[in-house]
Design a protein around this motif. Structure first.
Motif, PDB file in Angstrom:
ATOM      1  N   ASP A  44       0.799  -1.121   0.165  1.00  0.00           N
ATOM      2  CA  ASP A  44       0.086   0.023   0.104  1.00  0.00           C
ATOM      3  C   ASP A  44       0.876   1.406  -0.136  1.00  0.00           C
ATOM      4  N   GLU A  45       1.080   1.719  -1.205  1.00  0.00           N
ATOM      5  CA  GLU A  45       2.257   2.943  -1.331  1.00  0.00           C
ATOM      6  C   GLU A  45       1.536   4.088  -0.684  1.00  0.00           C
ATOM      7  N   GLN A  46       0.381   4.345  -0.797  1.00  0.00           N
ATOM      8  CA  GLN A  46      -0.436   5.538  -0.109  1.00  0.00           C
ATOM      9  C   GLN A  46      -0.252   5.629   1.374  1.00  0.00           C
ATOM     10  N   HIS A  47      -0.249   4.376   2.080  1.00  0.00           N
ATOM     11  CA  HIS A  47       0.111   4.624   3.457  1.00  0.00           C
ATOM     12  C   HIS A  47       1.305   3.936   3.999  1.00  0.00           C
ATOM     13  N   SER A  48       2.184   3.849   3.170  1.00  0.00           N
ATOM     14  CA  SER A  48       3.666   3.260   3.733  1.00  0.00           C
ATOM     15  C   SER A  48       4.561   4.432   3.473  1.00  0.00           C
ATOM     16  N   GLU A  49       5.804   4.340   4.151  1.00  0.00           N
ATOM     17  CA  GLU A  49       6.712   5.320   3.898  1.00  0.00           C
ATOM     18  C   GLU A  49       7.921   4.550   3.379  1.00  0.00           C
ATOM     19  N   PHE A  50       8.327   4.872   2.292  1.00  0.00           N
ATOM     20  CA  PHE A  50       9.591   4.308   1.699  1.00  0.00           C
ATOM     21  C   PHE A  50      10.071   5.210   0.801  1.00  0.00           C
ATOM     22  N   ARG A  51      11.222   4.616   0.094  1.00  0.00           N
ATOM     23  CA  ARG A  51      11.819   5.350  -0.951  1.00  0.00           C
ATOM     24  C   ARG A  51      12.260   3.870  -1.867  1.00  0.00           C
ATOM     25  N   ARG A  52      12.935   4.017  -2.930  1.00  0.00           N
ATOM     26  CA  ARG A  52      13.383   2.941  -3.862  1.00  0.00           C
ATOM     27  C   ARG A  52      14.840   2.758  -3.908  1.00  0.00           C
ATOM     28  N   TRP A  53      15.291   1.497  -4.081  1.00  0.00           N
ATOM     29  CA  TRP A  53      16.701   1.387  -4.317  1.00  0.00           C
ATOM     30  C   TRP A  53      17.014   2.002  -5.641  1.00  0.00           C
ATOM     31  N   THR A  54      18.266   2.670  -5.827  1.00  0.00           N
ATOM     32  CA  THR A  54      18.546   3.294  -6.913  1.00  0.00           C
ATOM     33  C   THR A  54      19.915   2.698  -7.202  1.00  0.00           C
ATOM     34  N   ALA A  55      20.607   3.007  -8.416  1.00  0.00           N
ATOM     35  CA  ALA A  55      21.879   2.532  -8.789  1.00  0.00           C
ATOM     36  C   ALA A  55      23.016   3.021  -7.825  1.00  0.00           C
ATOM     37  N   GLU A  56      22.676   4.270  -7.279  1.00  0.00           N
ATOM     38  CA  GLU A  56      23.470   5.036  -6.672  1.00  0.00           C
ATOM     39  C   GLU A  56      23.809   4.351  -5.098  1.00  0.00           C
ATOM     40  N   TYR A  68      11.746  -1.628  -2.707  1.00  0.00           N
ATOM     41  CA  TYR A  68      11.437  -0.782  -1.579  1.00  0.00           C
ATOM     42  C   TYR A  68      12.438  -0.832  -0.581  1.00  0.00           C
ATOM     43  N   LYS A  69      12.720   0.505   0.077  1.00  0.00           N
ATOM     44  CA  LYS A  69      13.367   0.577   1.369  1.00  0.00           C
ATOM     45  C   LYS A  69      12.227   1.068   2.260  1.00  0.00           C
ATOM     46  N   MET A  70      11.927   0.343   3.218  1.00  0.00           N
ATOM     47  CA  MET A  70      10.723   0.638   3.994  1.00  0.00           C
ATOM     48  C   MET A  70      11.113   1.403   5.200  1.00  0.00           C
ATOM     49  N   SER A  71      10.414   2.396   5.604  1.00  0.00           N
ATOM     50  CA  SER A  71      10.386   2.931   7.056  1.00  0.00           C
ATOM     51  C   SER A  71       9.196   2.579   7.629  1.00  0.00           C
ATOM     52  N   LEU A  72       7.885   2.485   7.051  1.00  0.00           N
ATOM     53  CA  LEU A  72       6.760   2.286   7.329  1.00  0.00           C
ATOM     54  C   LEU A  72       6.075   1.339   6.479  1.00  0.00           C
ATOM     55  N   PHE A  73       5.764   0.037   6.600  1.00  0.00           N
ATOM     56  CA  PHE A  73       5.271  -0.829   5.719  1.00  0.00           C
ATOM     57  C   PHE A  73       3.847  -1.007   6.140  1.00  0.00           C
ATOM     58  N   ARG A  74       3.014  -1.133   5.080  1.00  0.00           N
ATOM     59  CA  ARG A  74       1.456  -1.225   5.163  1.00  0.00           C
ATOM     60  C   ARG A  74       1.106  -2.110   3.569  1.00  0.00           C
ATOM     61  N   ILE A  75       0.374  -2.718   3.798  1.00  0.00           N
ATOM     62  CA  ILE A  75      -0.032  -3.554   2.756  1.00  0.00           C
ATOM     63  C   ILE A  75      -1.842  -3.520   2.282  1.00  0.00           C
ATOM     64  N   ASP A  76      -2.023  -3.460   1.155  1.00  0.00           N
ATOM     65  CA  ASP A  76      -3.435  -3.371   0.851  1.00  0.00           C
ATOM     66  C   ASP A  76      -4.351  -4.635   1.085  1.00  0.00           C
ATOM     67  N   PHE A 129       3.366 -10.550  16.152  1.00  0.00           N
ATOM     68  CA  PHE A 129       2.413 -10.239  15.220  1.00  0.00           C
ATOM     69  C   PHE A 129       2.310  -8.661  14.940  1.00  0.00           C
ATOM     70  N   LYS A 130       2.633  -8.100  14.037  1.00  0.00           N
ATOM     71  CA  LYS A 130       2.548  -6.602  13.913  1.00  0.00           C
ATOM     72  C   LYS A 130       1.469  -6.368  12.911  1.00  0.00           C
ATOM     73  N   SER A 131       0.474  -5.715  12.950  1.00  0.00           N
ATOM     74  CA  SER A 131      -0.539  -5.449  11.906  1.00  0.00           C
ATOM     75  C   SER A 131      -0.185  -4.343  10.964  1.00  0.00           C
ATOM     76  N   ILE A 132      -0.267  -4.621   9.665  1.00  0.00           N
ATOM     77  CA  ILE A 132       0.483  -3.819   8.569  1.00  0.00           C
ATOM     78  C   ILE A 132      -0.629  -3.467   7.729  1.00  0.00           C
ATOM     79  N   VAL A 133      -1.879  -3.367   8.325  1.00  0.00           N
ATOM     80  CA  VAL A 133      -3.192  -2.877   7.291  1.00  0.00           C
ATOM     81  C   VAL A 133      -3.370  -1.462   7.896  1.00  0.00           C
ATOM     82  N   TYR A 134      -3.510  -0.356   7.013  1.00  0.00           N
ATOM     83  CA  TYR A 134      -3.970   0.961   7.545  1.00  0.00           C
ATOM     84  C   TYR A 134      -5.239   1.246   7.996  1.00  0.00           C
ATOM     85  N   LYS A 135      -5.313   1.646   8.982  1.00  0.00           N
ATOM     86  CA  LYS A 135      -6.695   1.591   9.575  1.00  0.00           C
ATOM     87  C   LYS A 135      -7.129   3.289   9.939  1.00  0.00           C
ATOM     88  N   GLU A 136      -8.169   3.904   9.485  1.00  0.00           N
ATOM     89  CA  GLU A 136      -8.142   5.285   9.429  1.00  0.00           C
ATOM     90  C   GLU A 136      -8.787   5.549  11.029  1.00  0.00           C
TER      91      GLU A 136
END
Length: 190
Positions: free
Chosen positions: A114-126, A136-144, A183-190
């Motif tokens: 769930d890219e909208q509710h996750s916090e991440f950046r992507r690996w690059t050549a650098e 992904y390089k995740m700092s906050l992981f959520r799934i749809d 177990f850590k819940s990984i579904v975004y809840k409003e």
């Protein structure tokens, strides 16, 4: 009601349990990162793992590099609860321990981040890891949960280091008294 999914991880609150190293071949070759790519393991050589920190044995062990070493009894339970085609149990001996264990090799990889509710950046050549470019390089992981529906034990495409389970699997493992994980819940809840 939205389905809930959980990332399975090491129980950091239990300081009394043992900690296992990386599985390796009889020749001593360690296999870090081998069992989180959602690919079947076809090598028939025996595998073993050493105890890195002594303590109480756990039934579900995280040994780093996203490798899970699970008591055979617990693996049998999983085979009775979910489709045994979505994971593989690879026998592994624990050096200086008589119990039966298997490496849990998840074969199901689901495109569900769930890219909208996750916090991440992507690996690059650098980043200097060409095999990871675009992951992904995740700092906050959520799934749809809608995209994960129908899957009970899997990894997320692009963030395969996470082992994810459904509410059904979580309840099954908790009811069986499985030790060593949280177990850590990984579904975004409003």
């Amino acid at each position: 009601m939205t389905a809930d999914f959980f990332e399975i991880g090491l129980d950091y609150n239990d300081s009394t349990r043992w900690y296992l190293g990386q599985p390796g071949t009889a020749e001593g070759k360690l296999l870090p990162g081998t069992f989180w790519n959602c690919a079947p393991w076809t090598d028939t050589r025996p595998l073993s793992v050493e105890i890195k920190k002594s303590g109480m044995p756990a039934t579900f062990n995280h040994s780093g590099h996203s490798v899970y070493i699970v008591a055979t009894e617990t693996m049998s339970l999983l085979r009775n609860v979910i489709d045994p085609q979505v994971f593989q149990g690879i026998p592994v001996s624990i050096i200086d321990h008589a119990g039966d264990y298997e490496i849990l090799n998840s074969l199901d990889c689901v495109d569900c981040v769930d890219e909208q509710h996750s916090e991440f950046r992507r690996w690059t050549a650098e980043d200097g890891r060409p095999e990871r470019i675009g992951d992904y390089k995740m700092s906050l992981f959520r799934i749809d949960p809608d995209r994960a529906r129908g899957h009970d034990l899997f990894r997320a495409k692009g963030w395969e280091i996470a082992l994810i389970c459904s509410e059904k699997v979580k309840r099954c493992l908790e009811n069986a008294g499985v030790t060593g994980i949280r177990f850590k819940s990984i579904v975004y809840k409003e």
